[in-house]
Design an enzyme around this catalytic site. Sequence first.
Site, PDB file in Angstrom:
ATOM      1  N   LYS A 175       0.847  -1.193   0.000  1.00  0.00           N
ATOM      2  CA  LYS A 175       0.000   0.000   0.000  1.00  0.00           C
ATOM      3  C   LYS A 175       0.889   1.253   0.000  1.00  0.00           C
ATOM      4  O   LYS A 175       1.533   1.581   0.989  1.00  0.00           O
ATOM      5  CB  LYS A 175      -0.924   0.067   1.224  1.00  0.00           C
ATOM      6  CG  LYS A 175      -2.005   1.139   1.002  1.00  0.00           C
ATOM      7  CD  LYS A 175      -2.478   1.838   2.248  1.00  0.00           C
ATOM      8  CE  LYS A 175      -1.820   3.114   2.600  1.00  0.00           C
ATOM      9  NZ  LYS A 175      -2.128   4.289   1.795  1.00  0.00           N
ATOM     10  N   GLU A 249      10.576   2.154   9.667  1.00  0.00           N
ATOM     11  CA  GLU A 249      11.504   3.181   9.159  1.00  0.00           C
ATOM     12  C   GLU A 249      10.788   4.511   9.304  1.00  0.00           C
ATOM     13  O   GLU A 249       9.889   4.837   8.517  1.00  0.00           O
ATOM     14  CB  GLU A 249      11.826   2.927   7.678  1.00  0.00           C
ATOM     15  CG  GLU A 249      12.637   1.682   7.408  1.00  0.00           C
ATOM     16  CD  GLU A 249      14.095   1.843   7.814  1.00  0.00           C
ATOM     17  OE1 GLU A 249      14.501   2.953   8.199  1.00  0.00           O
ATOM     18  OE2 GLU A 249      14.819   0.839   7.766  1.00  0.00           O
ATOM     19  N   CYS A 283      13.704  11.650   4.913  1.00  0.00           N
ATOM     20  CA  CYS A 283      13.786  11.255   6.328  1.00  0.00           C
ATOM     21  C   CYS A 283      15.154  11.526   6.907  1.00  0.00           C
ATOM     22  O   CYS A 283      15.296  11.784   8.087  1.00  0.00           O
ATOM     23  CB  CYS A 283      13.436   9.778   6.453  1.00  0.00           C
ATOM     24  SG  CYS A 283      14.429   8.737   5.376  1.00  0.00           S
ATOM     25  N   GLU A 384      10.401  17.086  13.504  1.00  0.00           N
ATOM     26  CA  GLU A 384      10.707  16.899  12.086  1.00  0.00           C
ATOM     27  C   GLU A 384       9.818  17.834  11.267  1.00  0.00           C
ATOM     28  O   GLU A 384       8.595  17.863  11.466  1.00  0.00           O
ATOM     29  CB  GLU A 384      10.423  15.449  11.690  1.00  0.00           C
ATOM     30  CG  GLU A 384      10.815  15.154  10.257  1.00  0.00           C
ATOM     31  CD  GLU A 384      10.475  13.727   9.838  1.00  0.00           C
ATOM     32  OE1 GLU A 384       9.362  13.274  10.156  1.00  0.00           O
ATOM     33  OE2 GLU A 384      11.316  13.089   9.184  1.00  0.00           O
TER      34      GLU A 384
HETATM   35  P1  NAP Z   1       2.584   8.880   7.146  1.00  0.00           P
HETATM   36  O1  NAP Z   1       1.515   9.898   7.186  1.00  0.00           O
HETATM   37  O2  NAP Z   1       2.958   8.213   8.404  1.00  0.00           O
HETATM   38  O3  NAP Z   1       2.153   7.824   6.034  1.00  0.00           O
HETATM   39  C1  NAP Z   1       2.966   6.749   5.646  1.00  0.00           C
HETATM   40  C2  NAP Z   1       2.110   5.654   5.061  1.00  0.00           C
HETATM   41  O4  NAP Z   1       1.252   5.148   6.070  1.00  0.00           O
HETATM   42  C3  NAP Z   1       1.194   6.111   3.940  1.00  0.00           C
HETATM   43  O5  NAP Z   1       1.053   5.082   2.992  1.00  0.00           O
HETATM   44  C4  NAP Z   1      -0.093   6.347   4.681  1.00  0.00           C
HETATM   45  O6  NAP Z   1      -1.220   6.337   3.861  1.00  0.00           O
HETATM   46  C5  NAP Z   1      -0.100   5.175   5.621  1.00  0.00           C
HETATM   47  N1  NAP Z   1      -0.978   5.320   6.765  1.00  0.00           N
HETATM   48  C6  NAP Z   1      -1.574   6.424   7.254  1.00  0.00           C
HETATM   49  N2  NAP Z   1      -2.309   6.130   8.355  1.00  0.00           N
HETATM   50  C7  NAP Z   1      -2.168   4.803   8.558  1.00  0.00           C
HETATM   51  C8  NAP Z   1      -2.666   3.896   9.547  1.00  0.00           C
HETATM   52  N3  NAP Z   1      -3.460   4.299  10.538  1.00  0.00           N
HETATM   53  N4  NAP Z   1      -2.312   2.602   9.466  1.00  0.00           N
HETATM   54  C9  NAP Z   1      -1.497   2.173   8.487  1.00  0.00           C
HETATM   55  N5  NAP Z   1      -0.999   2.980   7.520  1.00  0.00           N
HETATM   56  C10 NAP Z   1      -1.326   4.287   7.561  1.00  0.00           C
HETATM   57  O7  NAP Z   1       3.934   9.508   6.584  1.00  0.00           O
HETATM   58  P2  NAP Z   1       4.123  10.375   5.281  1.00  0.00           P
HETATM   59  O8  NAP Z   1       3.619  11.758   5.518  1.00  0.00           O
HETATM   60  O9  NAP Z   1       3.641   9.629   4.098  1.00  0.00           O
HETATM   61  O10 NAP Z   1       5.700  10.377   5.156  1.00  0.00           O
HETATM   62  C11 NAP Z   1       6.525  11.250   5.835  1.00  0.00           C
HETATM   63  C12 NAP Z   1       7.207  10.557   6.989  1.00  0.00           C
HETATM   64  O11 NAP Z   1       7.866   9.385   6.531  1.00  0.00           O
HETATM   65  C13 NAP Z   1       8.280  11.401   7.624  1.00  0.00           C
HETATM   66  O12 NAP Z   1       8.203  11.301   9.029  1.00  0.00           O
HETATM   67  C14 NAP Z   1       9.558  10.772   7.126  1.00  0.00           C
HETATM   68  O13 NAP Z   1      10.683  10.986   7.953  1.00  0.00           O
HETATM   69  C15 NAP Z   1       9.180   9.342   7.076  1.00  0.00           C
HETATM   70  N6  NAP Z   1      10.084   8.601   6.189  1.00  0.00           N
HETATM   71  C16 NAP Z   1      10.950   7.727   6.759  1.00  0.00           C
HETATM   72  C17 NAP Z   1      11.871   7.047   5.949  1.00  0.00           C
HETATM   73  C18 NAP Z   1      12.844   6.063   6.529  1.00  0.00           C
HETATM   74  O14 NAP Z   1      13.344   5.248   5.771  1.00  0.00           O
HETATM   75  N7  NAP Z   1      13.137   6.092   7.818  1.00  0.00           N
HETATM   76  C19 NAP Z   1      11.877   7.281   4.570  1.00  0.00           C
HETATM   77  C20 NAP Z   1      10.970   8.184   4.035  1.00  0.00           C
HETATM   78  C21 NAP Z   1      10.072   8.834   4.851  1.00  0.00           C
HETATM   79  P3  NAP Z   1      -1.799   7.730   3.283  1.00  0.00           P
HETATM   80  O15 NAP Z   1      -0.634   8.563   2.854  1.00  0.00           O
HETATM   81  O16 NAP Z   1      -2.605   7.266   2.147  1.00  0.00           O
HETATM   82  O17 NAP Z   1      -2.552   8.351   4.397  1.00  0.00           O
END
Ligand code: NAP
Length: 493
Positions: A175, A249, A283, A384
């Site tokens: 997903k 991650e 990230c 962040e």
């Molecule tokens: P996010 O809001 O946490 O979303 C990540 C994924 O989780 C999306 O596919 C999202 O779907 C899904 N999701 C949302 N609510 C969920 C739930 N209750 N249960 C399961 N899945 C759910 O993060 P983002 O805004 O996409 O990404 C930014 C974050 O990712 C930042 O904190 C960044 O640091 C982190 N990141 C970490 C890494 C690493 O390797 N450590 C790499 C890249 C990014 P929807 O988007 O469709 O809501």
Amino acid sequence: MSNKYKMFIDGEWVDSSTNERLETVNPYNQEVWATIPQASNKDIDDSISAARTAFETIWKKISGAERANMMVKLADLLDQEAERMSILETTDNGKLIRETKNQMHFSAKGYRFFAGLTDKIYGEVIPLENQDLFDYTRREPLGVAVLITSWNSPISLLTNKLAPALAAGNTVVIKPSEHASVTTLELGKLVEKAGFPPGVVNIITGDGRVGDYLTKHPNINKISFTGGTETGKRISRNASENLVPVTLELGGKSPNIIFEDAEIDRAVTGAVAGIFAASGQTCIAGSRLLVHRPIYNQVLTKLVEKAKTIKLGNPLDPTTEMGPAANEAQYSRILSMIEAGKESGADLVLGGNEVNGEGLEKGYFVPPTIFANVENSMSIAQEEIFGPVLSVIPFKDEDEVLQLANESKFGLASGVWTTDMRKVHRLSREIQAGTVWINTYRTAAPSAPFGGVKMSGYGRERCIQAIHDYTRIKNVMINYAEDDRDPFSMQTK
Ligand code: NAP
């Protein structure tokens, strides 16, 4: 006219069973350029049962070499389609074409790296005291793995999960983020062409509700998640219901440290790479720049000069250096964090305001923004931002910089700029982070372990060890003694 994408379940391209769709917006011009299905619970159930059937009937039975052949084909296709895929990804999330194209080739390398491991997932022979027992281990695939990614680098982040999951013999349900699902769906077409049997790879789309339902599902065996820390915690709670192992991650607030003895110009380039590459939406962003006091003014001046020259524009133009924020929610969050920085009393020395300029009218543009004299306790140094906003913090000596670096709930990456080998070793040992870069920043390889500590998550991706996160050990003990045993006492010899 927008492109109407379908989901990939059990080898078929399907709409949502409710026909519900989500719009996907190009962040450079705010145009709806594609729509994706919002998966229903039934679609999710279907995708998991397709993955389960494929696992039990086909995937776990074929040899590692056969899995490797398909993975290498997928890598070749990704290389061939890199141009087209990168245009789609840039249109979807606004990331520079020069980076998305590079990431497609990097992902191809990732599939090849793990393809090379498919026939090297060894067990061990365990020496025992009792010579009449033969003991060995098998590393077996877990079963159905759920892979959830964020919007900032959909294909690259997915590769870190999909490649080891498939190599180890698992089937998957993927997903991607609702904000950038298109290239993941396009990858499904390449998976088909590469000859993977139906049900081995399933791709469903939709908002966070889909991820929530998926991660609570009783019929899954593994979750690997890339995204924000709060979502990661929620997923971890969901997974605990069925005791499903999780790799997380998550976010970061990484320190990038410049010592007086560093090569200053290279360090300043490293600071730019740390925070303004990908418009800070990475990230591993080096969002806290810790600078030794004797060179603090010199570094700040050079950095501001360099940041002023950054060319904002259409991310599809190969000469652009910073594109827009990836979506409206992210744009608003970055702006509100900039306001918090202004209110906290830090010195705003660059950016922070609205962006004007030809070609920038409709995009979610945030200028390169630098706050100087930041205190590490301020929210702009602790939270962040995931945008092009840098906090510059002075430090007096090695003890103080270590304290500042580690005074963070996160621990994903870090950078150190110095020519003193003693500092290199001391800091690499003491910094609390999954990665320490010395005299470089934002440098990656499929074989180099990647992951975080503290609130940045756990588990490691991209390295040989990552394949172990998708296997479990089974112990097999064979008795070939001639004599019988006492049935009422555990045999410990
Ligand atoms: P996010 O809001 O946490 O979303 C990540 C994924 O989780 C999306 O596919 C999202 O779907 C899904 N999701 C949302 N609510 C969920 C739930 N209750 N249960 C399961 N899945 C759910 O993060 P983002 O805004 O996409 O990404 C930014 C974050 O990712 C930042 O904190 C960044 O640091 C982190 N990141 C970490 C890494 C690493 O390797 N450590 C790499 C890249 C990014 P929807 O988007 O469709 O809501």
